[in-house]
Every structure is written in C-alpha cells, then in structure tokens.
Design an enzyme around this catalytic site. Structure first.
Site, PDB file in Angstrom:
ATOM      1  N   LYS A 120       0.850  -1.187   0.000  1.00  0.00           N
ATOM      2  CA  LYS A 120       0.000   0.000   0.000  1.00  0.00           C
ATOM      3  C   LYS A 120       0.881   1.229   0.000  1.00  0.00           C
ATOM      4  CE  LYS A 120      -4.505   0.941   0.211  1.00  0.00           C
ATOM      5  NZ  LYS A 120      -5.643   0.120  -0.281  1.00  0.00           N
ATOM      6  N   ASP A 160      -6.777   4.422  -4.646  1.00  0.00           N
ATOM      7  CA  ASP A 160      -7.469   4.274  -3.364  1.00  0.00           C
ATOM      8  C   ASP A 160      -8.121   5.630  -3.091  1.00  0.00           C
ATOM      9  OD1 ASP A 160      -7.830   2.347  -0.961  1.00  0.00           O
ATOM     10  OD2 ASP A 160      -7.150   4.163   0.016  1.00  0.00           O
TER      11      ASP A 160
HETATM   12  P1  NAD Z   1     -13.165   7.808  -2.742  1.00  0.00           P
HETATM   13  O1  NAD Z   1     -12.182   8.862  -2.437  1.00  0.00           O
HETATM   14  O2  NAD Z   1     -13.656   7.697  -4.142  1.00  0.00           O
HETATM   15  O3  NAD Z   1     -14.457   7.960  -1.808  1.00  0.00           O
HETATM   16  C1  NAD Z   1     -14.394   8.112  -0.429  1.00  0.00           C
HETATM   17  C2  NAD Z   1     -15.751   8.630   0.041  1.00  0.00           C
HETATM   18  O4  NAD Z   1     -15.760   8.690   1.457  1.00  0.00           O
HETATM   19  C3  NAD Z   1     -16.080  10.033  -0.454  1.00  0.00           C
HETATM   20  O5  NAD Z   1     -17.445  10.106  -0.798  1.00  0.00           O
HETATM   21  C4  NAD Z   1     -15.824  10.895   0.771  1.00  0.00           C
HETATM   22  O6  NAD Z   1     -16.600  12.077   0.780  1.00  0.00           O
HETATM   23  C5  NAD Z   1     -16.245   9.944   1.860  1.00  0.00           C
HETATM   24  N1  NAD Z   1     -15.669  10.304   3.150  1.00  0.00           N
HETATM   25  C6  NAD Z   1     -14.426  10.775   3.429  1.00  0.00           C
HETATM   26  N2  NAD Z   1     -14.311  11.014   4.744  1.00  0.00           N
HETATM   27  C7  NAD Z   1     -15.492  10.687   5.300  1.00  0.00           C
HETATM   28  C8  NAD Z   1     -15.990  10.702   6.623  1.00  0.00           C
HETATM   29  N3  NAD Z   1     -15.232  11.137   7.635  1.00  0.00           N
HETATM   30  N4  NAD Z   1     -17.254  10.276   6.822  1.00  0.00           N
HETATM   31  C9  NAD Z   1     -18.031   9.850   5.807  1.00  0.00           C
HETATM   32  N5  NAD Z   1     -17.605   9.808   4.525  1.00  0.00           N
HETATM   33  C10 NAD Z   1     -16.362  10.216   4.293  1.00  0.00           C
HETATM   34  O7  NAD Z   1     -12.508   6.438  -2.232  1.00  0.00           O
HETATM   35  P2  NAD Z   1     -12.878   4.959  -2.657  1.00  0.00           P
HETATM   36  O8  NAD Z   1     -11.905   4.508  -3.669  1.00  0.00           O
HETATM   37  O9  NAD Z   1     -14.342   4.880  -2.950  1.00  0.00           O
HETATM   38  O10 NAD Z   1     -12.528   4.175  -1.315  1.00  0.00           O
HETATM   39  C11 NAD Z   1     -13.455   4.074  -0.237  1.00  0.00           C
HETATM   40  C12 NAD Z   1     -13.049   2.936   0.672  1.00  0.00           C
HETATM   41  O11 NAD Z   1     -13.040   1.710  -0.087  1.00  0.00           O
HETATM   42  C13 NAD Z   1     -11.666   3.042   1.287  1.00  0.00           C
HETATM   43  O12 NAD Z   1     -11.674   2.422   2.557  1.00  0.00           O
HETATM   44  C14 NAD Z   1     -10.811   2.216   0.349  1.00  0.00           C
HETATM   45  O13 NAD Z   1      -9.625   1.763   0.955  1.00  0.00           O
HETATM   46  C15 NAD Z   1     -11.762   1.098   0.044  1.00  0.00           C
HETATM   47  N6  NAD Z   1     -11.473   0.361  -1.169  1.00  0.00           N
HETATM   48  C16 NAD Z   1     -11.379   0.987  -2.362  1.00  0.00           C
HETATM   49  C17 NAD Z   1     -11.120   0.222  -3.500  1.00  0.00           C
HETATM   50  C18 NAD Z   1     -11.073   0.841  -4.869  1.00  0.00           C
HETATM   51  O14 NAD Z   1     -11.033   0.087  -5.853  1.00  0.00           O
HETATM   52  N7  NAD Z   1     -11.135   2.153  -5.009  1.00  0.00           N
HETATM   53  C19 NAD Z   1     -10.940  -1.149  -3.408  1.00  0.00           C
HETATM   54  C20 NAD Z   1     -11.056  -1.757  -2.154  1.00  0.00           C
HETATM   55  C21 NAD Z   1     -11.331  -0.987  -1.045  1.00  0.00           C
END
Ligand code: NAD
Length: 430
Positions: A120, A160
């Site tokens: 990561k 991410d």
């Molecule tokens: P992203 O940046 O696209 O979205 C994150 C979202 O969370 C946004 O809508 C943001 O406004 C919201 N957010 C941020 N802080 C917040 C808070 N304090 N309270 C509520 N909402 C909040 O990110 P993503 O890629 O969608 O990732 C989201 C999660 O999924 C993370 O934990 C990431 O590690 C996990 N994840 C992502 C992927 C991927 O393919 N992108 C894969 C596996 C896991």
C-alpha cells in the site's frame, strides 16, 4: 450453511479499544494465527511488513513556493506474488495506516486466491485543496521516489481514497519514461486508453454487490426491496449505490465527508450522482432529509455498506447498529471490539478482505491482460469476477464453519493459512 455457535475469545484482546489501524491489523492476524496454531517463526514474519519506504517530495506549488510532502510505500508480504495495493492521498495518512492497509491487502489477495502479495502507499496531503497541476507534480515525484521498489513483477500500485485513473496514468507515464519504454503493467486502475481493463472502475462495487447477494441468501433476506444504507458516496460507494438499485434494492441513505441524505422511500442513485457532481456533496439533495454520518450507521436497514474510511463502527456505536447485514466495502471500518459485539447481537458481517476484494481481483485481470498484450470484453471480466467472488464467499463461509466462528475470523484463517503455507514452503533466505 454455517450457523455460528461460539465466538472466538481472542488471545490478546486488549481491555481498551485501540484505534491504531496497524495494531488492529496485528490483532486480527494474531487471532487467526491462534486459530491455526501457526508456528512461531512464521507468525513473527507475517506480523510485520517486509519493507517500508518513506519519501520526502518537494513540489512546486502554483504560488511558486516549494512544499515538502511525506509519502510511504509499504510491502507487507510477497510470498504468493508481487505486492499489490492502492495509493491513498489524504491529510490523515500515517505510516501505521499504510502498514495496516498493506497487511490487509496480503490477506485480501490470499482470501480470493489471486497470486499477489500485499502492499500500500500513501501521501499526506489534502488533494481537495490542491490544483490538478500540483497533484500531478506531487504524483510524478512520488512515482519517481518509489520507482526503485515498484514494477510489474515486484509491486503494482492502484487507486485508493482520493486517487483515480488519472493518478495511475501519471505514475505509469513517469515509470515508463524512466525505464525507457511503456510499462502498462506497473499500475492497475489505469484509463482504458492506456491498457486499463474494462470493468475495473466498477469492480470493487460489483464485488460488494455480489457478496451482498450471497449474504442475503444466508440470511434469507431477498435483495429485491432490501433497504440499503451506504456511508461514503465515492468511487466504491457511489457505484455500489447504482448496482444495488439495478437489483431493485432500496437505497435509503447515502453520505460523504460533509454528511448524509435520507429517504425511507428510496434515493435515485443517478440523481444523487448528478447532484453530487454539481454541488460536491450529497447533503441537501432534493427529496431527502439531512442526517449525520453517525446517524446513517445506526439506521434501521437490512444492509449497511460502510464505504469511506477506517474505524467507523467501534465500541461507541456497535450496540446501536440495527442493520441485519454489514458488507464492508471500506477497508477497516469495524474494530475488533465492535466485531465481537456485532457477532453476539447476530449481525451478519462480511469482512473487508472478502467484501471489497473485487477491485484487486479485476486489477489482477488488468495485469494479466497487460502481460499478455491482449484485452478482454467487459462481460468476460464481469463473469470472471463474479466467479472469483462467489467461490471466495463459499470458501470463507466454509472456513468460518470449520473453525466455528464468524466470517472475519473465517476469512483470516483461510487467508493467513495460504500465506503461511507459501512463506514456510519458500523457506528462509539466506
Ligand atoms: P473515494 O475517495 O472515491 O471515496 C471516499 C468517500 O468517502 C467520499 O465520498 C468521501 O466524501 C467519503 N468520506 C471521506 N471522509 C469521510 C468521513 N469522515 N465520513 C463519511 N464519509 C467520508 O474512495 P474509494 O476509492 O471509494 O474508497 C473508499 C473505501 O473503499 C476506502 O476504505 C478504500 O480503501 C476502500 N477500497 C477501495 C477500493 C477501490 O477500488 N477504489 C478497493 C477496495 C477498497
């Protein structure tokens, strides 16, 4: 299938809740190691990351000043294949968070049985307050600094939180310029025009929905008309919202970092996306009432999908969670203490290392396509993804049944067992 009969009393569950993500990752590992009666040497190896790189990134900001950003790349384990894992841009990034996320990637790739290890990366920054040019310069400098340890055979970054396909394009371009030829396989989650895979953008969310379908079967809740609350309307949560609605589930609440929107009769995901694109938030969307992120988590609903950040379900609110099923789209949303409370309450929780593994699975497909110089159709990718997720769910449920525990411990026992076997079989060097 498995009815859970006996909660595992973890060996070293600390009396007080510790929200340090790396301590949590180690505790989760320790519990699995205990279930498996892992040999002590392998245990010591797998408890800590194999390699940590910290970099300082001098970046020229738009006002002409130089600002130094701190970034990390952590490789937790590479026994089963190259390190694999996203890059996060966020003001709260810390080394311990990146170490935890890297370890979770090791267990995730093993849980779905793809031939990768775990890694990561992260940079401490606030991309919402930076221009596109500043983000590009920071990204290219970060790519240059971590270049000695990344590559298609060694460590493959992906998007991410607050990074995306464009970020991956800059990293791929910087790496390719430095080595003198195009290397699409150095990152995944790229734009399709640079060798990205059909279906990658939706893959994490598609996997989440497939896993939710499997969980619903277990709990005998029809997904059609099931009420769903999604915390975090970003890449994963926003697309999951649409895919749940396509299956006729009812989205009752969504949120982002500024707060949430609620409508018991259902929220139209496409209108929500348009509203978010226009205003930057889901808060205040017409036809919804405002709720806080805390309220969203404790709503009465069938399925809760945390899709934002770590440590949102803790000792402080686990007792008040009313969802019947939790599908962890985010990494690390639930603490080990909260896990035990939810388990005792009978909440059916599908852990992150299984629930959100669709992203890394299609990242693997993207890497395979890059290595082959050949691209698959979207329907091919989706069918292969679904097969991996359904098989992994069955294997995790089988592992939980075998160890007479809940799905988190079941998933960890399966994943840690696979990594431990690879590690022990390879042996120590020198
Ligand atoms: P992203 O940046 O696209 O979205 C994150 C979202 O969370 C946004 O809508 C943001 O406004 C919201 N957010 C941020 N802080 C917040 C808070 N304090 N309270 C509520 N909402 C909040 O990110 P993503 O890629 O969608 O990732 C989201 C999660 O999924 C993370 O934990 C990431 O590690 C996990 N994840 C992502 C992927 C991927 O393919 N992108 C894969 C596996 C896991």
């Amino acid at each position: 299938m498995a009815t859970v009969t006996r909660p595992v009393i973890p060996p070293r569950m600390p009396p007080r809740e510790d929200l340090n993500p790396f301590h949590i990752a180690q505790l989760q590992f320790d519990m699995a190691a205990e279930l498996l009666k892992l040999e002590n040497g392998v245990r010591q190896i797998l408890r800590v990351p194999r390699r940590i790189l910290e970099v300082s990134l001098p970046v020229e900001m738009d006002n002409g000043q130089t600002k130094i950003f701190t970034g990390y790349r952590v490789q937790h384990n590479v026994a089963r294949g190259p390190a694999k894992g996203g890059i996060r841009y966020h003001p709260n990034v810390s080394l311990d968070e990146v170490k935890a996320l890297a370890a979770w990637m090791t267990w995730k790739t093993a849980a779905v049985n793809i031939p990768f290890g775990g890694g990561k990366g992260g940079v401490i920054c606030d991309p919402k307050r930076m221009s596109k040019g500043e983000i590009e310069r920071m990204t290219r400098r970060y790519a240059y600094e971590i270049l000695p340890i990344i590559g298609p055979e060694s460590d493959i970054p992906a998007p991410d939180v607050y990074t995306d396909a464009q970020t991956m394009a800059w990293i791929m371009d910087t790496y390719s310029i430095m080595v003198g030829h195009s290397v699409p396989g150095v990152v995944t989650g790229k734009p399709i025009s640079l060798g990205g895979s059909e279906g990658r953008n939706e893959a994490t969310s598609r996997g989440v929905v497939v896993i939710a379908e499997e969980a619903c079967k277990q709990k005998k809740i029809p997904l059609r008309n099931a009420s769903v609350a999604i915390q975090g309307f970003g890449n994963v949560g926003g697309i999951a919202c649409r895919l749940f609605a396509e299956r006729k589930a009812k989205i009752v609440a969504i949120s982002d970092s500024r707060g949430g929107a609620y409508n018991a009769r259902g929220i139209d995901p496409l209108r929500a996306q348009r509203y978010k694109d226009r205003t930057g938030t889901v808060v205040g969307m017409p036809g919804t009432s405002r709720i806080t992120n805390d309220d969203l988590l404790t709503l009465k609903c069938d399925i809760l999908v945390p899709s934002a950040l770590e440590n949102v379900i803790t000792l402080a609110n686990a007792d008040q969670i009313k969802a019947r099923i939790i599908v962890e789209a985010a990494n690390g949303p639930t603490t080990p203490h909260a896990d035990e409370i939810l388990h005792r309450k009978g909440t059916y929780l599908v852990p992150d290392i299984l629930a959100n593994a669709g992203g890394v699975t299609v990242s693997y497909f993207e890497w395979v396509q890059n290595q082959q110089g050949y691209s698959w159709t979207e329907s091919d990718v989706n069918a292969k993804l679904e097969a991996v997720m359904r098989r992994a769910f069955a294997e995790v449920a089988g592992s939980a049944q075998k160890h007479r525990t809940h799905l988190r411990h079941g998933a960890y026992a399966l994943a840690v067992g696979r990594v431990a076997e690879a590690t022990a079989t390879r042996g120590l060097f020198p």
